[in-house]
Design a protein around this motif. Sequence first.
Motif, PDB file in Angstrom:
ATOM      1  N   TRP A   1      14.602  69.403  88.975  1.00 42.63           N
ATOM      2  CA  TRP A   1      15.417  69.687  87.801  1.00 42.63           C
ATOM      3  C   TRP A   1      14.675  69.375  86.514  1.00 42.63           C
ATOM      4  O   TRP A   1      14.843  70.060  85.497  1.00 42.63           O
ATOM      5  N   ALA A   2      13.844  68.342  86.534  1.00 32.87           N
ATOM      6  CA  ALA A   2      13.094  67.984  85.332  1.00 32.87           C
ATOM      7  C   ALA A   2      12.176  69.133  84.904  1.00 32.87           C
ATOM      8  O   ALA A   2      12.074  69.449  83.708  1.00 32.87           O
ATOM      9  N   TYR A   3      11.538  69.761  85.884  1.00 31.51           N
ATOM     10  CA  TYR A   3      10.649  70.893  85.583  1.00 31.51           C
ATOM     11  C   TYR A   3      11.454  72.079  85.050  1.00 31.51           C
ATOM     12  O   TYR A   3      11.046  72.730  84.083  1.00 31.51           O
ATOM     13  N   LYS A   4      12.599  72.345  85.665  1.00 30.54           N
ATOM     14  CA  LYS A   4      13.445  73.458  85.214  1.00 30.54           C
ATOM     15  C   LYS A   4      13.887  73.257  83.765  1.00 30.54           C
ATOM     16  O   LYS A   4      13.875  74.194  82.965  1.00 30.54           O
ATOM     17  N   ILE A   5      14.274  72.024  83.448  1.00 24.93           N
ATOM     18  CA  ILE A   5      14.730  71.731  82.087  1.00 24.93           C
ATOM     19  C   ILE A   5      13.586  71.901  81.095  1.00 24.93           C
ATOM     20  O   ILE A   5      13.774  72.423  79.980  1.00 24.93           O
ATOM     21  N   GLU A   6      12.371  71.488  81.475  1.00 28.96           N
ATOM     22  CA  GLU A   6      11.212  71.658  80.601  1.00 28.96           C
ATOM     23  C   GLU A   6      10.954  73.144  80.325  1.00 28.96           C
ATOM     24  O   GLU A   6      10.670  73.533  79.180  1.00 28.96           O
ATOM     25  N   VAL A   7      11.044  73.963  81.375  1.00 30.88           N
ATOM     26  CA  VAL A   7      10.830  75.403  81.209  1.00 30.88           C
ATOM     27  C   VAL A   7      11.894  76.003  80.307  1.00 30.88           C
ATOM     28  O   VAL A   7      11.594  76.773  79.376  1.00 30.88           O
ATOM     29  N   LEU A   8      13.153  75.659  80.563  1.00 27.85           N
ATOM     30  CA  LEU A   8      14.247  76.187  79.741  1.00 27.85           C
ATOM     31  C   LEU A   8      14.111  75.737  78.292  1.00 27.85           C
ATOM     32  O   LEU A   8      14.391  76.510  77.367  1.00 27.85           O
ATOM     33  N   ALA A   9      13.669  74.499  78.077  1.00 26.93           N
ATOM     34  CA  ALA A   9      13.492  73.998  76.711  1.00 26.93           C
ATOM     35  C   ALA A   9      12.386  74.769  75.990  1.00 26.93           C
ATOM     36  O   ALA A   9      12.524  75.128  74.808  1.00 26.93           O
ATOM     37  N   LEU A  10      11.284  75.024  76.704  1.00 24.50           N
ATOM     38  CA  LEU A  10      10.177  75.795  76.125  1.00 24.50           C
ATOM     39  C   LEU A  10      10.635  77.196  75.730  1.00 24.50           C
ATOM     40  O   LEU A  10      10.381  77.663  74.607  1.00 24.50           O
ATOM     41  N   VAL A  11      11.323  77.862  76.645  1.00 27.20           N
ATOM     42  CA  VAL A  11      11.774  79.229  76.394  1.00 27.20           C
ATOM     43  C   VAL A  11      12.828  79.245  75.293  1.00 27.20           C
ATOM     44  O   VAL A  11      12.827  80.131  74.428  1.00 27.20           O
ATOM     45  N   TYR A  12      13.724  78.263  75.300  1.00 29.10           N
ATOM     46  CA  TYR A  12      14.740  78.182  74.244  1.00 29.10           C
ATOM     47  C   TYR A  12      14.077  78.039  72.872  1.00 29.10           C
ATOM     48  O   TYR A  12      14.485  78.677  71.896  1.00 29.10           O
ATOM     49  N   LEU A  13      13.044  77.202  72.800  1.00 33.36           N
ATOM     50  CA  LEU A  13      12.367  76.954  71.530  1.00 33.36           C
ATOM     51  C   LEU A  13      11.786  78.236  70.943  1.00 33.36           C
ATOM     52  O   LEU A  13      11.972  78.532  69.751  1.00 33.36           O
ATOM     53  N   PHE A  14      11.101  79.032  71.790  1.00 30.90           N
ATOM     54  CA  PHE A  14      10.366  80.184  71.270  1.00 30.90           C
ATOM     55  C   PHE A  14      11.151  81.493  71.293  1.00 30.90           C
ATOM     56  O   PHE A  14      10.752  82.442  70.618  1.00 30.90           O
ATOM     57  N   THR A  15      12.226  81.571  72.050  1.00 30.84           N
ATOM     58  CA  THR A  15      12.958  82.841  72.114  1.00 30.84           C
ATOM     59  C   THR A  15      14.338  82.794  71.458  1.00 30.84           C
ATOM     60  O   THR A  15      14.947  83.843  71.248  1.00 30.84           O
ATOM     61  N   ILE A  16      14.815  81.602  71.146  1.00 31.11           N
ATOM     62  CA  ILE A  16      16.123  81.500  70.477  1.00 31.11           C
ATOM     63  C   ILE A  16      16.012  80.698  69.186  1.00 31.11           C
ATOM     64  O   ILE A  16      16.283  81.217  68.097  1.00 31.11           O
ATOM     65  N   LEU A  17      15.599  79.429  69.286  1.00 35.31           N
ATOM     66  CA  LEU A  17      15.639  78.539  68.118  1.00 35.31           C
ATOM     67  C   LEU A  17      14.711  79.020  66.999  1.00 35.31           C
ATOM     68  O   LEU A  17      15.145  79.178  65.846  1.00 35.31           O
ATOM     69  N   MET A  18      13.439  79.247  67.321  1.00 41.51           N
ATOM     70  CA  MET A  18      12.483  79.614  66.273  1.00 41.51           C
ATOM     71  C   MET A  18      12.792  80.968  65.634  1.00 41.51           C
ATOM     72  O   MET A  18      12.847  81.064  64.398  1.00 41.51           O
ATOM     73  N   PRO A  19      12.989  82.053  66.431  1.00 42.16           N
ATOM     74  CA  PRO A  19      13.281  83.328  65.766  1.00 42.16           C
ATOM     75  C   PRO A  19      14.589  83.304  64.983  1.00 42.16           C
ATOM     76  O   PRO A  19      14.669  83.865  63.893  1.00 42.16           O
ATOM     77  N   THR A  20      15.606  82.623  65.516  1.00 45.96           N
ATOM     78  CA  THR A  20      16.883  82.539  64.802  1.00 45.96           C
ATOM     79  C   THR A  20      16.723  81.807  63.478  1.00 45.96           C
ATOM     80  O   THR A  20      17.224  82.256  62.427  1.00 45.96           O
ATOM     81  N   ALA A  21      16.020  80.671  63.497  1.00 45.82           N
ATOM     82  CA  ALA A  21      15.824  79.887  62.273  1.00 45.82           C
ATOM     83  C   ALA A  21      14.992  80.654  61.253  1.00 45.82           C
ATOM     84  O   ALA A  21      15.326  80.693  60.060  1.00 45.82           O
ATOM     85  N   MET A  22      13.907  81.282  61.706  1.00 54.94           N
ATOM     86  CA  MET A  22      13.023  81.997  60.780  1.00 54.94           C
ATOM     87  C   MET A  22      13.725  83.212  60.171  1.00 54.94           C
ATOM     88  O   MET A  22      13.567  83.497  58.977  1.00 54.94           O
ATOM     89  N   ILE A  23      14.489  83.920  60.975  1.00 59.34           N
ATOM     90  CA  ILE A  23      15.234  85.074  60.446  1.00 59.34           C
ATOM     91  C   ILE A  23      16.305  84.611  59.464  1.00 59.34           C
ATOM     92  O   ILE A  23      16.552  85.251  58.444  1.00 59.34           O
ATOM     93  N   HIS A  24      16.926  83.472  59.765  1.00 64.75           N
ATOM     94  CA  HIS A  24      17.931  82.916  58.855  1.00 64.75           C
ATOM     95  C   HIS A  24      17.309  82.584  57.493  1.00 64.75           C
ATOM     96  O   HIS A  24      17.863  82.936  56.435  1.00 64.75           O
ATOM     97  N   PHE A  25      16.140  81.919  57.508  1.00 60.14           N
ATOM     98  CA  PHE A  25      15.481  81.566  56.252  1.00 60.14           C
ATOM     99  C   PHE A  25      15.021  82.816  55.503  1.00 60.14           C
ATOM    100  O   PHE A  25      15.091  82.875  54.269  1.00 60.14           O
TER     101      PHE A  25
END
Length: 207
Positions: free
Chosen positions: A43-67
């Motif tokens: 589960w630790a590995y799965k969470i790391e993968v999901l966190a990585l993907v969340y960072l670059f495919t949701i959080l970063m593009p959403t924040a940058m587009i918002h700004f």
Amino acid sequence: MMRREKQIILTARIMSIIFTPFYLPILGLMMLFLFSYLSIFPWAYKIEVLALVYLFTILMPTAMIHFYRRHQGWTLIELGHRERRMVPYVISILCYFVCVYIMERLHMPHFMGSIVVAALLVQMVCALINVWWKISTHTAAIGGVAGAVFIFAEYFGFNPVWWLSLIILVAGIVGSSRMILRQHSLPQVVAGFWVGFACAALSILFV
């Protein structure tokens, strides 16, 4: 009557925000962790993968587009004009490229990378179409989820009927929301779904 219309518009806006076009990779990975051999990973590995993907495919593009939108002084509706959508497309495509690159460098399993590549292909095709015609990236993302489910069902031997039924229901709700908000027409919503379906299915099959 006015109150009901306001409630409908508010609901449509909430649906558009919840079902952002950027959630395809996260949902795809969750399905892999549930239905494929990847479920044996810690589960630790799965969470790391999901966190990585969340960072670059949701959080970063959403924040940058918002700004970017705030810098231009546009509302969400104004950003939705076809001529103004290219910069958000470029931002999301670059973020997805970085995510794919990092996953390759970390030698993550093939199917994990194929999910992000599929989402990247959906973004690139939608951006290309947007040069001439406005297409719904919201329904393209949902179509991508449907395409991924369809192919993974063949690969891993599970029955996709209930999953596809749920996805089509959500696609109908989101597509209706985009039309209520006057961001898209029915052809743009339907075309988005099938473009996403085809891109995701072909990408997972051949990448």
